[in-house]
Design a protein around this motif. Sequence first.
Motif: not given
Length: 248
Positions: A77, A82, A127
């Motif tokens: 991250i 991402r 996430h």
Amino acid sequence: MLLENKIAIVTGASRGIGKSIALTLAKQGASLIIHGTNVELLENLADEIRTLGRECIVKAGDVADPHVAHEVVEVAIHTFGRIDILVNNAGMNMRSSTLEMEIKDWQRVLDVNLNGTLYFCKAVLPHMIEQNGGKIVNVSSTTAKTAHKNAAPSYGASKAAVNYLTMHLALEMSPYNIYVNAVCPGPVETDMSSQWTEEYRQSVTGRIPLRKLGKPQNVADSVLFLASDMADFITGETININGGTYMN
């Protein structure tokens, strides 16, 4: 490029099936965080991936430690912002009968194969939920579906549990556009199989309907399919890649 600009984590990537998966994803456009326990082999693989023009970060550690999964995800991250793909490939096997097997060995196999998979899933899922999408592919085994004398009961039990975890997460995560599948390889050419006697190799091959051992690339190609948009109506599946050794 099936995975152009995608970010992938691959555990157990230093050799064999995991290495083939990492290289295949990179060739199809993904940047990677590769995980394993052998730093030298991981660094060599990272160099190979970088020659393909992809970014690659090495993060070593034991998947049985829940902190490792969070550390790997934090690096991903922080670096890329991402995570699109998680491939839970790290695993281990022990070859002993139930009566010969020590309880500590039972626990160790479950810690690596099952708990390690869970830890990485739990670390990436928040996430993926936030970004409303992701692909998780767990590397299981044919032994999850049918008993095998050459595998310790801990191995088959751990992989059967991985298959259930795959289905459960697929159902639970479907509202968030997160796909969860597993591949179940059968006999595959690896460092271990290279040590077989010719007699044993022929015995194994003779029990495979296609009369040949699989290759790491066969597994990697299936993982690529499940990680790509081509598999956008497939979730909760445990796909056999075993030359017909087990069919369902």
